[in-house]
Motif scaffolding. Structure first.
Motif, PDB file in Angstrom:
ATOM      1  N   VAL A  68      30.221 -29.735  -4.998  1.00  0.00           N
ATOM      2  CA  VAL A  68      30.755 -29.267  -6.931  1.00  0.00           C
ATOM      3  C   VAL A  68      32.325 -28.410  -5.659  1.00  0.00           C
ATOM      4  CG1 VAL A  68      30.175 -26.388  -8.012  1.00  0.00           C
ATOM      5  CG2 VAL A  68      28.366 -28.228  -6.722  1.00  0.00           C
ATOM      6  N   ILE A  69      33.340 -28.317  -6.746  1.00  0.00           N
ATOM      7  CA  ILE A  69      34.807 -27.918  -6.620  1.00  0.00           C
ATOM      8  C   ILE A  69      33.952 -26.393  -7.021  1.00  0.00           C
ATOM      9  CG2 ILE A  69      37.081 -27.973  -5.918  1.00  0.00           C
ATOM     10  CD1 ILE A  69      36.370 -30.800  -5.634  1.00  0.00           C
ATOM     11  N   ALA A  70      34.874 -25.479  -6.784  1.00  0.00           N
ATOM     12  CA  ALA A  70      34.802 -24.117  -7.531  1.00  0.00           C
ATOM     13  C   ALA A  70      36.374 -23.900  -7.115  1.00  0.00           C
ATOM     14  CB  ALA A  70      33.780 -23.260  -7.290  1.00  0.00           C
ATOM     15  N   VAL A  71      37.148 -23.112  -8.219  1.00  0.00           N
ATOM     16  CA  VAL A  71      38.147 -23.631  -8.491  1.00  0.00           C
ATOM     17  C   VAL A  71      38.617 -22.042  -9.156  1.00  0.00           C
ATOM     18  CG1 VAL A  71      40.479 -24.001  -9.547  1.00  0.00           C
ATOM     19  CG2 VAL A  71      38.691 -26.056  -8.764  1.00  0.00           C
ATOM     20  N   ARG A  72      39.659 -21.338  -8.527  1.00  0.00           N
ATOM     21  CA  ARG A  72      39.932 -19.379  -9.179  1.00  0.00           C
ATOM     22  C   ARG A  72      40.688 -19.932 -10.187  1.00  0.00           C
ATOM     23  NH1 ARG A  72      42.210 -16.145  -5.735  1.00  0.00           N
ATOM     24  NH2 ARG A  72      42.700 -14.251  -6.989  1.00  0.00           N
ATOM     25  N   LYS A  73      40.397 -19.327 -11.885  1.00  0.00           N
ATOM     26  CA  LYS A  73      40.626 -20.025 -12.851  1.00  0.00           C
ATOM     27  C   LYS A  73      41.794 -18.405 -13.229  1.00  0.00           C
ATOM     28  CE  LYS A  73      41.087 -21.743 -16.457  1.00  0.00           C
ATOM     29  NZ  LYS A  73      42.077 -22.549 -17.218  1.00  0.00           N
ATOM     30  N   ASP A  74      41.437 -17.072 -12.559  1.00  0.00           N
ATOM     31  CA  ASP A  74      43.052 -16.225 -12.636  1.00  0.00           C
ATOM     32  C   ASP A  74      43.802 -16.097 -11.542  1.00  0.00           C
ATOM     33  OD1 ASP A  74      41.495 -16.328  -9.736  1.00  0.00           O
ATOM     34  OD2 ASP A  74      41.609 -13.723  -9.774  1.00  0.00           O
ATOM     35  N   VAL A 123      33.970 -30.092 -11.151  1.00  0.00           N
ATOM     36  CA  VAL A 123      34.546 -29.197 -10.912  1.00  0.00           C
ATOM     37  C   VAL A 123      34.286 -27.619 -11.824  1.00  0.00           C
ATOM     38  CG1 VAL A 123      37.260 -28.015 -10.433  1.00  0.00           C
ATOM     39  CG2 VAL A 123      36.645 -31.066 -10.377  1.00  0.00           C
ATOM     40  N   ILE A 124      33.784 -26.663 -10.757  1.00  0.00           N
ATOM     41  CA  ILE A 124      33.640 -25.907 -11.829  1.00  0.00           C
ATOM     42  C   ILE A 124      34.691 -24.446 -12.104  1.00  0.00           C
ATOM     43  CG2 ILE A 124      31.567 -25.525 -11.821  1.00  0.00           C
ATOM     44  CD1 ILE A 124      30.469 -23.857  -9.853  1.00  0.00           C
ATOM     45  N   ARG A 125      34.604 -23.453 -12.814  1.00  0.00           N
ATOM     46  CA  ARG A 125      35.857 -22.473 -12.333  1.00  0.00           C
ATOM     47  C   ARG A 125      34.811 -21.289 -12.678  1.00  0.00           C
ATOM     48  NH1 ARG A 125      36.547 -23.411 -18.133  1.00  0.00           N
ATOM     49  NH2 ARG A 125      35.415 -21.481 -19.567  1.00  0.00           N
ATOM     50  N   LEU A 126      35.320 -20.280 -11.590  1.00  0.00           N
ATOM     51  CA  LEU A 126      35.396 -18.929 -11.394  1.00  0.00           C
ATOM     52  C   LEU A 126      36.153 -17.839 -11.686  1.00  0.00           C
ATOM     53  CD1 LEU A 126      33.853 -19.524  -7.643  1.00  0.00           C
ATOM     54  CD2 LEU A 126      32.775 -19.452  -9.894  1.00  0.00           C
ATOM     55  N   ASP A 127      35.444 -16.514 -11.600  1.00  0.00           N
ATOM     56  CA  ASP A 127      37.079 -15.497 -12.920  1.00  0.00           C
ATOM     57  C   ASP A 127      37.582 -14.804 -11.894  1.00  0.00           C
ATOM     58  OD1 ASP A 127      34.649 -14.257 -12.289  1.00  0.00           O
ATOM     59  OD2 ASP A 127      34.524 -13.548 -13.803  1.00  0.00           O
ATOM     60  N   GLN A 144      54.455 -22.258  -6.007  1.00  0.00           N
ATOM     61  CA  GLN A 144      53.474 -21.045  -7.504  1.00  0.00           C
ATOM     62  C   GLN A 144      52.346 -20.217  -6.759  1.00  0.00           C
ATOM     63  OE1 GLN A 144      50.257 -23.769  -9.456  1.00  0.00           O
ATOM     64  NE2 GLN A 144      52.555 -25.287  -9.878  1.00  0.00           N
ATOM     65  N   ILE A 145      52.074 -20.395  -5.547  1.00  0.00           N
ATOM     66  CA  ILE A 145      51.138 -18.625  -5.680  1.00  0.00           C
ATOM     67  C   ILE A 145      51.079 -18.483  -3.292  1.00  0.00           C
ATOM     68  CG2 ILE A 145      49.495 -19.158  -6.598  1.00  0.00           C
ATOM     69  CD1 ILE A 145      48.030 -20.351  -4.893  1.00  0.00           C
ATOM     70  N   MET A 146      51.533 -17.214  -3.435  1.00  0.00           N
ATOM     71  CA  MET A 146      51.604 -16.748  -2.068  1.00  0.00           C
ATOM     72  C   MET A 146      50.890 -17.255  -1.471  1.00  0.00           C
ATOM     73  SD  MET A 146      53.880 -13.643  -2.210  1.00  0.00           S
ATOM     74  CE  MET A 146      53.070 -13.175  -0.852  1.00  0.00           C
ATOM     75  N   PRO A 147      51.454 -17.202  -0.337  1.00  0.00           N
ATOM     76  CA  PRO A 147      50.553 -18.452   0.999  1.00  0.00           C
ATOM     77  C   PRO A 147      49.352 -16.811   1.797  1.00  0.00           C
ATOM     78  CG  PRO A 147      52.681 -17.288   1.580  1.00  0.00           C
ATOM     79  CD  PRO A 147      52.557 -16.632   0.510  1.00  0.00           C
ATOM     80  N   GLY A 148      48.437 -18.359   1.552  1.00  0.00           N
ATOM     81  CA  GLY A 148      47.466 -17.727   2.434  1.00  0.00           C
ATOM     82  C   GLY A 148      45.954 -16.972   1.279  1.00  0.00           C
ATOM     83  N   THR A 149      46.329 -17.410   0.025  1.00  0.00           N
ATOM     84  CA  THR A 149      45.949 -17.077  -1.586  1.00  0.00           C
ATOM     85  C   THR A 149      44.504 -17.401  -1.365  1.00  0.00           C
ATOM     86  OG1 THR A 149      47.204 -16.635  -2.663  1.00  0.00           O
ATOM     87  CG2 THR A 149      45.804 -16.944  -3.765  1.00  0.00           C
ATOM     88  N   VAL A 150      43.455 -17.476  -1.687  1.00  0.00           N
ATOM     89  CA  VAL A 150      42.500 -18.428  -1.353  1.00  0.00           C
ATOM     90  C   VAL A 150      42.849 -18.727  -3.066  1.00  0.00           C
ATOM     91  CG1 VAL A 150      40.036 -18.996  -1.491  1.00  0.00           C
ATOM     92  CG2 VAL A 150      40.805 -17.327   0.082  1.00  0.00           C
ATOM     93  N   THR A 151      41.969 -20.246  -2.757  1.00  0.00           N
ATOM     94  CA  THR A 151      42.786 -20.791  -4.402  1.00  0.00           C
ATOM     95  C   THR A 151      41.385 -21.528  -4.680  1.00  0.00           C
ATOM     96  OG1 THR A 151      43.248 -22.660  -2.983  1.00  0.00           O
ATOM     97  CG2 THR A 151      45.280 -21.711  -3.484  1.00  0.00           C
ATOM     98  N   CYS A 152      40.708 -21.771  -4.091  1.00  0.00           N
ATOM     99  CA  CYS A 152      38.361 -22.433  -4.347  1.00  0.00           C
ATOM    100  C   CYS A 152      38.093 -22.842  -3.183  1.00  0.00           C
ATOM    101  CB  CYS A 152      39.286 -23.766  -4.836  1.00  0.00           C
ATOM    102  SG  CYS A 152      40.220 -25.732  -3.913  1.00  0.00           S
ATOM    103  N   LEU A 153      36.760 -22.678  -3.657  1.00  0.00           N
ATOM    104  CA  LEU A 153      36.077 -23.200  -2.747  1.00  0.00           C
ATOM    105  C   LEU A 153      34.956 -24.863  -2.478  1.00  0.00           C
ATOM    106  CD1 LEU A 153      33.803 -21.173  -0.335  1.00  0.00           C
ATOM    107  CD2 LEU A 153      32.624 -20.914  -2.790  1.00  0.00           C
ATOM    108  N   GLY A 154      35.408 -25.221  -2.071  1.00  0.00           N
ATOM    109  CA  GLY A 154      34.317 -26.325  -2.085  1.00  0.00           C
ATOM    110  C   GLY A 154      32.752 -26.718  -1.566  1.00  0.00           C
TER     111      GLY A 154
END
Lengths: 119, 119
Positions: free
Chosen positions: A8-14, A57-61, A90-100
Motif C-alpha cells: 500500500v502506498i499512502a500519498v499526502r494529498k495536502d 495507492v491511497i491518499r491521506l489528508d 515543487q516542495i521543500m527539502p525534507g518534506t515527508v511525501t508518502c509512506l510505503g
C-alpha cells in the motif's frame, strides 16, 4: 489458501504534488519497501513477487494522519518506509511525501488502510 | 568523479490514466528495474542506491514511441522493464502502460531520453 499479499502506498494529498512528482515518490516508496522486505521479511517478499507485486495507492489528508498510521504500523511490526523528498522541485527539502507499507497480507492491512480513499 | 546514476520511468500519456494508476504503474516499473539490476548490473544498482535512488518520470505519446525506445535500449544493453497492467481498473488487461529504464549512468541515458517531456 494463500493469503493475498500487497503493498500500500499512502500519498499526502495536502501537498498538491503534480502527477509526475507523485509517481516518482510512489516509486521510491515501493523500491524502499521491496528492498527492506527482501532483507527482513523474505517470505512476504517472495509471495508478493510471485503474486505479481500487487499494489494500491491511497491518499491521506495530512502529515499528522500519515505519522499516526506509521506509528500504528510500527507497533504492529508491519514493514513501512517513510519517504522524504530531496526537494529539488515543487516542495521543500525534507518534506515527508508518502509512506510505503508492506508487502503485507491483505487480511492484516485492509482493516487498517481500507478506510482511506484511493488516489 | 563518479557519474550520476538514475532511473527513468517512461509513462504512456495516450492512455489517460488517473494519477493513482500512474503512480502504481511507475512503482511497478521501479521495483522491476531495481530487482533486475540487483541481479544483472550489481555495480549500477549499488551506485543508484548509494546516490539516493534518483528517478525521473517522463511521458511518451504512444505505444509505438515506447516500443521504439525499448528496442533501442535493448540494442545498447541498457536495462529496461516493460510494464503491462493486470487490467482490473481503467484499462484493458495486458495493456503496456510504462517502461522502466535503468539504473543507468546519466551520461548514457540523457542523450536518449532527454528529449521527452517530464510528466
Amino acid at each position: 489458501m494463500v493469503d493475498s499479499v500487497k503493498m500500500v502506498i499512502a500519498v499526502r494529498k495536502d501537498l498538491d504534488m503534480g502527477k509526475g512528482k507523485i509517481a516518482a515518490q510512489a516509486a521510491h516508496a515501493a523500491v524502499s519497501c521491496a528492498l527492506k522486505s527482501q532483507n527482513d521479511h523474505k517470505k512476504l517478499f517472495r509471495e508478493w513477487i510471485n503474486q505479481g507485486q500487487k499494489k494500491i495507492v491511497i491518499r491521506l489528508d495530512s502529515l499528522e494522519t500519515l505519522m499516526r498510521l506509521k506509528t500504528m504500523l510500527d507497533q504492529m511490526g508491519i514493514i513501512s518506509c517513510l519517504i522524504t523528498d530531496a526537494g529539488f522541485t515543487q516542495i521543500m527539502p525534507g518534506t515527508v511525501t508518502c509512506l510505503g507499507i508492506g508487502p503485507v497480507e491483505e487480511s492484516v492491512i485492509d482493516p487498517i488502510t481500507g478506510k482511506y480513499p484511493l488516489l
